[in-house]
Design a protein around this motif. Structure first.
Motif, PDB file in Angstrom:
ATOM      1  N   UNK A  42      16.367  82.237  66.837  1.00  0.00           N
ATOM      2  CA  UNK A  42      15.613  82.624  65.642  1.00  0.00           C
ATOM      3  C   UNK A  42      14.226  82.014  65.728  1.00  0.00           C
ATOM      4  N   UNK A  43      13.212  82.801  65.445  1.00  0.00           N
ATOM      5  CA  UNK A  43      11.836  82.274  65.448  1.00  0.00           C
ATOM      6  C   UNK A  43      11.588  81.431  64.199  1.00  0.00           C
ATOM      7  N   UNK A  44      10.910  80.316  64.407  1.00  0.00           N
ATOM      8  CA  UNK A  44      10.550  79.458  63.286  1.00  0.00           C
ATOM      9  C   UNK A  44      11.712  78.708  62.674  1.00  0.00           C
ATOM     10  N   UNK A  45      12.781  78.547  63.420  1.00  0.00           N
ATOM     11  CA  UNK A  45      13.972  77.860  62.895  1.00  0.00           C
ATOM     12  C   UNK A  45      14.568  76.964  63.977  1.00  0.00           C
ATOM     13  N   UNK A  46      14.767  75.682  63.642  1.00  0.00           N
ATOM     14  CA  UNK A  46      15.278  74.696  64.605  1.00  0.00           C
ATOM     15  C   UNK A  46      16.375  73.875  63.939  1.00  0.00           C
ATOM     16  N   UNK A  47      17.344  73.478  64.748  1.00  0.00           N
ATOM     17  CA  UNK A  47      18.372  72.541  64.280  1.00  0.00           C
ATOM     18  C   UNK A  47      17.859  71.109  64.463  1.00  0.00           C
ATOM     19  N   UNK A  84      24.466  64.552  61.190  1.00  0.00           N
ATOM     20  CA  UNK A  84      24.777  65.965  61.000  1.00  0.00           C
ATOM     21  C   UNK A  84      23.496  66.776  61.195  1.00  0.00           C
ATOM     22  N   UNK A  85      23.633  68.024  61.667  1.00  0.00           N
ATOM     23  CA  UNK A  85      22.442  68.862  61.857  1.00  0.00           C
ATOM     24  C   UNK A  85      21.872  69.350  60.522  1.00  0.00           C
ATOM     25  N   UNK A  86      20.579  69.612  60.529  1.00  0.00           N
ATOM     26  CA  UNK A  86      19.875  70.136  59.364  1.00  0.00           C
ATOM     27  C   UNK A  86      18.961  71.257  59.823  1.00  0.00           C
ATOM     28  N   UNK A  87      18.983  72.381  59.106  1.00  0.00           N
ATOM     29  CA  UNK A  87      18.129  73.503  59.465  1.00  0.00           C
ATOM     30  C   UNK A  87      16.707  73.227  58.989  1.00  0.00           C
ATOM     31  N   UNK A  88      15.762  73.292  59.923  1.00  0.00           N
ATOM     32  CA  UNK A  88      14.345  73.121  59.604  1.00  0.00           C
ATOM     33  C   UNK A  88      13.644  74.430  59.913  1.00  0.00           C
ATOM     34  N   UNK A  89      12.892  74.961  58.941  1.00  0.00           N
ATOM     35  CA  UNK A  89      12.226  76.242  59.118  1.00  0.00           C
ATOM     36  C   UNK A  89      10.733  76.106  58.905  1.00  0.00           C
ATOM     37  N   UNK A  90       9.996  77.037  59.484  1.00  0.00           N
ATOM     38  CA  UNK A  90       8.533  77.080  59.331  1.00  0.00           C
ATOM     39  C   UNK A  90       8.105  78.516  59.115  1.00  0.00           C
ATOM     40  N   UNK A  91       7.162  78.708  58.205  1.00  0.00           N
ATOM     41  CA  UNK A  91       6.558  80.018  57.956  1.00  0.00           C
ATOM     42  C   UNK A  91       5.047  79.850  58.024  1.00  0.00           C
ATOM     43  N   UNK A  92       4.372  80.828  58.656  1.00  0.00           N
ATOM     44  CA  UNK A  92       2.926  80.714  58.833  1.00  0.00           C
ATOM     45  C   UNK A  92       2.238  81.973  58.330  1.00  0.00           C
TER      46      UNK A  92
END
Length: 810
Positions: free
Chosen positions: A580-585, A599-607
């Motif tokens: 997925x673009x702009x999305x990292x664990x 525990x993993x956490x979803x980190x997202x970015x929008x530009x």
């Protein structure tokens, strides 16, 4: 070699293992029992210096994490440095016969305090018994009777002469009754009868006397009354003189006997202060001999006794000796560990009593010593935080240590109920105080309290870890033997020793270190021995140590299980496959104090195009800490320095920790946020089967983070619950490789190729692993190669800049 292969860690890098050369023993029974303090050389040197220096102010403040053996070390060193023969004096409070409200202190060699107390009790008993006998003796009675007879003869002669004179003057001396009082009166005699002076006027009217006779009688009466008053004064002086002679007689008879008794005490206690005290006792006894006289029988009627005024204080109280510190049984300097350092326990107090009328009373016999006096001449150990929380303790402790004197006073917040004021003589103090606290408290006191640095000049800082060397491993194993002996545990086999050492390395957080939090190690030994005993074996093996560790985790990991259930049920959205673009664990560590897990956490970015720059949603919502905010600012300037040297940063970008409903802090996700932004800008998807951790600096270098083992294990558990795909893994900073002490199941999965761990040094390595595309290096011409991540990011930012430029022109 591809980057993936280059950065992939081998199984031997995932956990430190001890070889048999370092652990040559078959069992802990073969290892000599530890007699020394392990892993605290710095603290030991500081404590030894503080204990041996006798100058004022060299008290010791011990800092360090809980469980590092601070109290054990202090006890051991105090026993080591303490030598027989250095026994402090007894301390006794005695009555001050000149100023009752200022009791005196006597400091006597050990054992002599109770001896003086006994001697004074025997003195009072002998005086009570012997003085009445002396006063009832024939010799005393004869001398006293002679004095009384002489006084009576003088009184009789004076009265007889006066009576003759009165009779010659034609007056009569008559005893008149006024109620219960008799008083002599001079009455004139008229016609052979005594007449009251008031009746003379009647006699004048009846012509029994003439005016001249009346005037003469009145004149003679005045003269005789004046003479009678003088005689009365003389008789009173004779009585006083007789009383003084009686007192002098008693003193002369009692004094030799008293001096003999006091001389015996002086001979047994040949000390200057005792001699001074006994002189005061002698004077007081001779001035108050009446207290040794037999008392009248007390009224046995309870009701009548209650109605009488309050009985007077014990007349023999001034002769008591209050031994507040008795060191008769001491073999060496005292070591007092005060676990409840409140005001009374530390400084002592003055107890009070309330009589039946409600009056509050006290005296020198109610003075009680505290821990400081019991430790005088030795060492006092207290907890710093406990002492600071108790009212009035810290202020008075500073004063005592600063001036080396202790004044005992009863601290009472309800001062209006206090007893009459007593001011006992201050006591000289010579002791070392060892306060146990933490680094934060030490720094706070050092900066905020000017007196602190003057009275606690030695800091003994206990380390929570020691180097992983062969010598330290031997010391650690020796300590294991000691704990096993003290707690009667089963011995540990070679593999059991190795397993405990591996857990100690994990607690330390680095493969090159071993924890010195021996309280946690001791708990592990006890629980492992328990499980070995349940299995009926003679020695603790590796499986028992691992079982003890698993059982402890199971007791504490309920929050982790609940969070894992939410991930399994897709209540918390985490992808472990796809891209997925702009999305990292990202990876987070949850610190519960008693337990931590990752525990993993979803980190997202929008530009988008704009001028707002990077917006940290956590910060805008006031859910981020300062360290996290700093990490976002750093990554912002990393992007500026890499991509906007020839154009303005014309971008609106938002970063978000999805489904984060509590505060976050730390910069370990800053590299993850960079990857999300680069992916969003390049519009290139990121692998969701990988999770990332690591902080970044402005140069794009990956920096180490904490909790690496918990983070890897947290993502592995999520992947394992969904089924390992052989492509899943975690990207960590290369510096954290030496921190790895992973669970055996993860090592097995890595060995079988089902899970992977990558160690990287730069942002470019990370983005290449996550996207499968090369990051690209800047050419000499100052451009990024085609189809590289850096080129795509740069082109997108150039596009944003052009759009903003055209927008402004319009």
């Amino acid at each position: 070699m591809s980057l993936e292969k280059k950065t992939r860690l081998k199984t031997e890098q995932l956990r430190y293992r001890f070889n048999d050369n370092w652990v040559p023993w078959e069992s802990t029974r073969e290892i000599p029992v530890c007699r020394e303090i392990v892993g605290q050389d710095r603290a030991l040197r500081a404590i030894r210096l503080g204990l041996q220096l006798k100058s004022i102010g060299y008290n010791i403040f011990v800092t360090g994490l809980s469980g590092t053996g601070k109290m054990t070390t202090i006890k051991s060193l105090l026993e080591e440095l303490d030598h027989p023969g250095k026994i402090p004096n007894d301390l006794c409070y005695v009555n001050n016969f000149k100023h009752n409200d200022m009791p005196k202190i006597l400091s006597l060699p050990a054992g002599n305090g109770c001896r003086l107390k006994t001697q004074m009790e025997e003195l009072v008993e002998r005086l009570q018994k012997s003085l009445p006998e002396i006063l009832e003796s024939d010799a005393f009675k004869q001398q006293w009777q002679a004095m009384v007879s002489e006084a009576q003869q003088r009184e009789k002669e004076m009265v007889s002469q006066f009576e003759k004179k009165v009779e010659k003057q034609n007056f009569a001396l008559v005893q008149m009754q006024y109620g219960e009082i008799q008083r002599p009166e001079l009455l004139p005699v008229v016609e052979s009868e005594p007449v009251n002076m008031k009746e003379l006027q009647t006699a004048l009217e009846e012509k029994k006397i003439t005016d001249e006779q009346l005037a003469e009688m009145q004149e003679r009466h005045r003269e005789l009354v004046a003479e009678m008053m003088e005689i009365s004064k003389t008789l009173k002086n004779l009585q006083k003189e007789l009383a003084d002679k009686y007192t002098e007689l008693v003193r002369n008879i009692v004094k030799p006997f008293l001096e003999e008794l006091l001389g015996d005490i002086r001979n047994q206690l040949p000390f200057e202060r005792v001699a001074e005290y006994l002189e005061e006792v002698k004077s007081y006894v001779l001035d108050n001999l009446e207290i040794f006289q037999p008392k009248q029988q007390q009224d046995t009627n309870v009701f009548a006794a209650m109605m009488k005024p309050e009985a007077k204080a014990d007349p023999f109280l001034p002769f008591q000796v209050n031994v507040i510190v008795d060191n008769a049984d001491m073999k060496r300097a005292p070591v007092v560990i005060e676990t409840t350092p409140n005001y009374a326990n530390l400084f002592g107090t003055i107890e009070r009593t309330i009589d039946r009328r409600g009056a509050v009373q006290s005296d020198f016999t109610r003075i009680k010593a505290g821990s400081i006096l019991r430790a005088n001449g030795g060492h006092l150990v207290i907890n710093a935080r406990d002492a600071l929380l108790e009212p009035e303790v810290w202020k008075n402790l500073k004063r005592t240590l600063k001036f080396t004197k202790l004044s005992i006073q009863g601290w009472d917040p309800f001062y209006f109920y206090s007893a009459g004021y007593l001011k006992p003589e201050p006591i000289d103090i010579d002791l070392k105080v060892v306060m146990i606290g933490d680094k934060e408290l030490y720094r706070l006191l050092y900066l905020m309290d000017e007196d602190f640095k003057k009275i606690f000049k030695i800091q003994a800082d206990f380390d929570a870890e020691m180097k992983n060397t062969r010598d330290n491993v031997a010391c650690f194993a020796s300590l294991m033997h000691k704990i096993c002996d003290e707690d009667k545990l089963l011995p540990f086999s070679r593999e059991g020793i190795k397993a405990v050492l591996e857990q100690a390395i994990r607690l330390a957080g680095r493969q090159k270190k071993i924890t010195t939090r021996f309280s946690d190690v001791a708990d592990l030994l006890r629980e492992a021995s328990f499980w070995a005993d349940k299995d009926g074996v003679e020695a603790v093996e590796r499986e028992h140590v691992e079982k003890a560790h698993r059982e402890k985790m199971f007791r504490d990991n309920l929050p982790e299980e609940k969070l894992q259930e939410m991930i399994d049920d897709n209540l918390i959205l985490i992808d472990t496959s796809g891209a997925v673009a702009g999305q990292v664990n990202g990876l987070s560590v949850y610190q519960l104090g008693y337990y931590s897990f990752g525990k993993p956490t979803r980190i997202t970015a929008e530009v988008s195009v704009g001028q707002a720059g990077i917006i940290n949603i956590e910060r805008e919502a006031r859910m981020s800490g300062r360290t996290h905010d700093k990490g976002v600012l750093i990554l912002t300037h990393f992007l500026r320095s890499r991509y906007t040297q020839d154009k303005p940063l014309s971008m609106n970008a938002s970063l978000c920790f999805e489904q984060s409903y509590s505060g976050i802090d730390g910069d370990s996700a800053s590299s993850t946020e960079v990857y999300a932004l680069m992916s969003a800008l390049a519009d290139v998807p990121i692998r969701q089967d990988l999770a990332v951790t690591g902080s970044v600096n402005q140069k794009g270098q990956i920096q180490p983070i904490g909790g690496v083992n918990e983070k890897i294990e947290g993502f592995f558990d999520v992947c394992a619950a969904r089924g390992l795909s052989a492509t899943q893994g975690v990207i960590i900073p290369v510096q954290n490789v030496e921190d790895l002490m992973l669970r055996e199941e993860i090592i097995t999965a890595v060995k079988e190729g089902k899970f992977h761990i990558y160690a990287i040094a730069t942002i470019d390595e990370g983005i290449e692993l996550l996207t499968g595309r090369p990051a690209g290096d800047l050419t000499e011409a100052g451009v990024w190669p085609e189809n590289t991540i850096n080129r795509l990011v740069n082109d997108r930012l150039q596009q944003f800049a052009d759009t903003m430029k055209s927008y402004r022109m319009e």
